[in-house]
Design a protein around this motif. Structure first.
Motif, PDB file in Angstrom:
ATOM      1  N   THR A   1       0.868  -1.164   0.000  1.00 22.24           N
ATOM      2  CA  THR A   1       0.000   0.000   0.000  1.00 22.24           C
ATOM      3  C   THR A   1       0.918   1.230   0.000  1.00 22.24           C
ATOM      4  O   THR A   1       2.077   1.130   0.422  1.00 22.24           O
ATOM      5  CB  THR A   1      -0.893   0.008   1.253  1.00 22.24           C
ATOM      6  N   PRO A   2       0.466   2.401  -0.471  1.00 22.06           N
ATOM      7  CA  PRO A   2       1.349   3.575  -0.516  1.00 22.06           C
ATOM      8  C   PRO A   2       1.864   3.945   0.880  1.00 22.06           C
ATOM      9  O   PRO A   2       1.074   4.164   1.791  1.00 22.06           O
ATOM     10  CB  PRO A   2       0.469   4.674  -1.111  1.00 22.06           C
ATOM     11  N   ASP A   3       3.187   3.924   1.029  1.00 28.65           N
ATOM     12  CA  ASP A   3       3.862   4.177   2.314  1.00 28.65           C
ATOM     13  C   ASP A   3       3.555   3.105   3.355  1.00 28.65           C
ATOM     14  O   ASP A   3       3.736   3.340   4.566  1.00 28.65           O
ATOM     15  CB  ASP A   3       3.496   5.561   2.883  1.00 28.65           C
ATOM     16  N   GLY A   4       3.100   1.935   2.912  1.00 23.06           N
ATOM     17  CA  GLY A   4       2.748   0.870   3.850  1.00 23.06           C
ATOM     18  C   GLY A   4       3.418  -0.454   3.513  1.00 23.06           C
ATOM     19  O   GLY A   4       4.484  -0.488   2.895  1.00 23.06           O
ATOM     20  N   GLU A   5       2.779  -1.543   3.929  1.00 20.01           N
ATOM     21  CA  GLU A   5       3.318  -2.892   3.766  1.00 20.01           C
ATOM     22  C   GLU A   5       2.570  -3.671   2.684  1.00 20.01           C
ATOM     23  O   GLU A   5       1.453  -3.316   2.303  1.00 20.01           O
ATOM     24  CB  GLU A   5       3.159  -3.685   5.074  1.00 20.01           C
ATOM     25  N   SER A   6       3.176  -4.774   2.282  1.00 18.86           N
ATOM     26  CA  SER A   6       2.490  -5.786   1.479  1.00 18.86           C
ATOM     27  C   SER A   6       2.054  -6.921   2.408  1.00 18.86           C
ATOM     28  O   SER A   6       2.561  -7.049   3.532  1.00 18.86           O
ATOM     29  CB  SER A   6       3.436  -6.352   0.409  1.00 18.86           C
ATOM     30  N   TYR A   7       1.153  -7.755   1.921  1.00 20.18           N
ATOM     31  CA  TYR A   7       0.750  -8.917   2.721  1.00 20.18           C
ATOM     32  C   TYR A   7       1.918  -9.870   2.922  1.00 20.18           C
ATOM     33  O   TYR A   7       2.021 -10.528   3.964  1.00 20.18           O
ATOM     34  CB  TYR A   7      -0.415  -9.646   2.045  1.00 20.18           C
ATOM     35  N   GLN A   8       2.814  -9.957   1.954  1.00 15.61           N
ATOM     36  CA  GLN A   8       3.990 -10.804   2.106  1.00 15.61           C
ATOM     37  C   GLN A   8       4.842 -10.324   3.286  1.00 15.61           C
ATOM     38  O   GLN A   8       5.318 -11.134   4.091  1.00 15.61           O
ATOM     39  CB  GLN A   8       4.820 -10.814   0.827  1.00 15.61           C
ATOM     40  N   MET A   9       5.029  -9.024   3.389  1.00 19.48           N
ATOM     41  CA  MET A   9       5.794  -8.468   4.508  1.00 19.48           C
ATOM     42  C   MET A   9       5.118  -8.759   5.841  1.00 19.48           C
ATOM     43  O   MET A   9       5.783  -9.073   6.834  1.00 19.48           O
ATOM     44  CB  MET A   9       5.972  -6.958   4.317  1.00 19.48           C
ATOM     45  N   VAL A  10       3.784  -8.673   5.865  1.00 17.79           N
ATOM     46  CA  VAL A  10       3.031  -8.981   7.087  1.00 17.79           C
ATOM     47  C   VAL A  10       3.275 -10.429   7.497  1.00 17.79           C
ATOM     48  O   VAL A  10       3.555 -10.723   8.669  1.00 17.79           O
ATOM     49  CB  VAL A  10       1.520  -8.727   6.883  1.00 17.79           C
ATOM     50  N   MET A  11       3.201 -11.350   6.521  1.00 15.45           N
ATOM     51  CA  MET A  11       3.391 -12.764   6.842  1.00 15.45           C
ATOM     52  C   MET A  11       4.803 -13.045   7.334  1.00 15.45           C
ATOM     53  O   MET A  11       4.999 -13.831   8.270  1.00 15.45           O
ATOM     54  CB  MET A  11       3.071 -13.627   5.623  1.00 15.45           C
ATOM     55  N   GLU A  12       5.790 -12.409   6.727  1.00 13.76           N
ATOM     56  CA  GLU A  12       7.174 -12.664   7.140  1.00 13.76           C
ATOM     57  C   GLU A  12       7.418 -12.220   8.575  1.00 13.76           C
ATOM     58  O   GLU A  12       8.045 -12.939   9.364  1.00 13.76           O
ATOM     59  CB  GLU A  12       8.136 -11.977   6.167  1.00 13.76           C
ATOM     60  N   ARG A  13       6.905 -11.047   8.954  1.00  8.17           N
ATOM     61  CA  ARG A  13       7.098 -10.603  10.341  1.00  8.17           C
ATOM     62  C   ARG A  13       6.244 -11.401  11.316  1.00  8.17           C
ATOM     63  O   ARG A  13       6.636 -11.660  12.452  1.00  8.17           O
ATOM     64  CB  ARG A  13       6.869  -9.107  10.480  1.00  8.17           C
ATOM     65  N   LEU A  14       5.059 -11.821  10.856  1.00  4.40           N
ATOM     66  CA  LEU A  14       4.198 -12.647  11.705  1.00  4.40           C
ATOM     67  C   LEU A  14       4.886 -13.960  12.049  1.00  4.40           C
ATOM     68  O   LEU A  14       4.871 -14.392  13.212  1.00  4.40           O
ATOM     69  CB  LEU A  14       2.869 -12.916  10.994  1.00  4.40           C
ATOM     70  N   PHE A  15       5.514 -14.592  11.064  1.00  5.99           N
ATOM     71  CA  PHE A  15       6.143 -15.883  11.341  1.00  5.99           C
ATOM     72  C   PHE A  15       7.420 -15.740  12.170  1.00  5.99           C
ATOM     73  O   PHE A  15       7.779 -16.658  12.904  1.00  5.99           O
ATOM     74  CB  PHE A  15       6.357 -16.671  10.047  1.00  5.99           C
ATOM     75  N   LYS A  16       8.070 -14.600  12.103  1.00 10.73           N
ATOM     76  CA  LYS A  16       9.180 -14.340  13.038  1.00 10.73           C
ATOM     77  C   LYS A  16       8.638 -14.277  14.467  1.00 10.73           C
ATOM     78  O   LYS A  16       9.240 -14.817  15.398  1.00 10.73           O
ATOM     79  CB  LYS A  16       9.888 -13.030  12.682  1.00 10.73           C
ATOM     80  N   ALA A  17       7.502 -13.611  14.624  1.00 12.48           N
ATOM     81  CA  ALA A  17       6.867 -13.544  15.943  1.00 12.48           C
ATOM     82  C   ALA A  17       6.446 -14.935  16.414  1.00 12.48           C
ATOM     83  O   ALA A  17       6.635 -15.291  17.584  1.00 12.48           O
ATOM     84  CB  ALA A  17       5.660 -12.606  15.897  1.00 12.48           C
ATOM     85  N   LEU A  18       5.888 -15.736  15.496  1.00 11.72           N
ATOM     86  CA  LEU A  18       5.461 -17.093  15.855  1.00 11.72           C
ATOM     87  C   LEU A  18       6.653 -17.969  16.232  1.00 11.72           C
ATOM     88  O   LEU A  18       6.550 -18.807  17.132  1.00 11.72           O
ATOM     89  CB  LEU A  18       4.677 -17.725  14.707  1.00 11.72           C
TER      90      LEU A  18
END
Length: 198
Positions: free
Chosen positions: A117-134
């Protein structure tokens, strides 16, 4: 062990249809009531969880606190569970976004998994950080235990998992409903499978 994800309770921006993303909007009175109902829902389903993990955003933390007050399992704030950064879209309704950012919106829709999204994240980026948290969360527990975990997160974050689990293209992710304060179950095996497809 199973992992239960639940979206935070309702906020005023949910009612107004405004995109929240990283904007830190608190629960409203109904959101607090929803979190209390989530406690009853978990109890009625005999879900016994070892600990609560939550996004750092106020609406998620308050939801986790209400649940912890009921179950006394303790909760921990973990980075990576926060809502998708929707950049310039935040604070607007989708109608406003179409009016203000039509070209940017079209570009995002053309490849929602990888386009930001403009100045935001992609869903791929969300998943990558989510799985680091997991990785961090699961590293704290015996995953062969019969006691489960509860993770309080956000609509777009949980939607990414459901899209991957159900093999729904991200361009069709708007068809996936993630209700406020409702538990959604994932097995360790399902999460491992999703990870292999990141």
């Amino acid at each position: 062990m199973k992992i239960y994800f639940a979206r935070h309770g309702q906020t005023d921006w949910n009612i107004l249809g405004k995109v929240q993303g990283t904007t830190d909007i608190p629960l409203n009175e109904n959101g607090i009531a929803q979190a209390q109902l989530l406690c009853k829902n978990l109890e009625d389903r005999d879900i016994s969880f070892e600990k609560i993990y939550t996004s750092y955003q106020a609406r998620a933390v308050k939801t986790a606190q209400i649940i912890d007050e009921h179950f006394h399992t303790g909760y921990e704030i973990v980075r990576g569970l926060e809502e998708m950064n929707l950049g310039l879209f935040e604070g607007h309704t989708w109608d406003e976004i179409l009016s203000l950012y039509d070209e940017e919106h079209k570009l995002w829709l053309s490849n929602k998994r990888y386009n930001c999204t403009p100045d935001g994240e992609s869903y791929q980026m969300v998943m990558e950080r989510l799985f680091k948290a997991l990785d961090y969360i699961l590293g704290q527990h015996n995953t062969s235990s019969d006691r489960d975990l509860l993770i309080i997160s956000h609509g777009a974050v949980i939607m990414t998992l459901l899209a991957m689990k159900r093999n729904i293209p991200f361009e069709e992710s708007h068809t996936i409903e993630v209700d406020n304060a409702s538990p959604i179950e994932f097995s360790i095996e399902e999460l491992k499978d999703i990870r292999t497809r990141l």
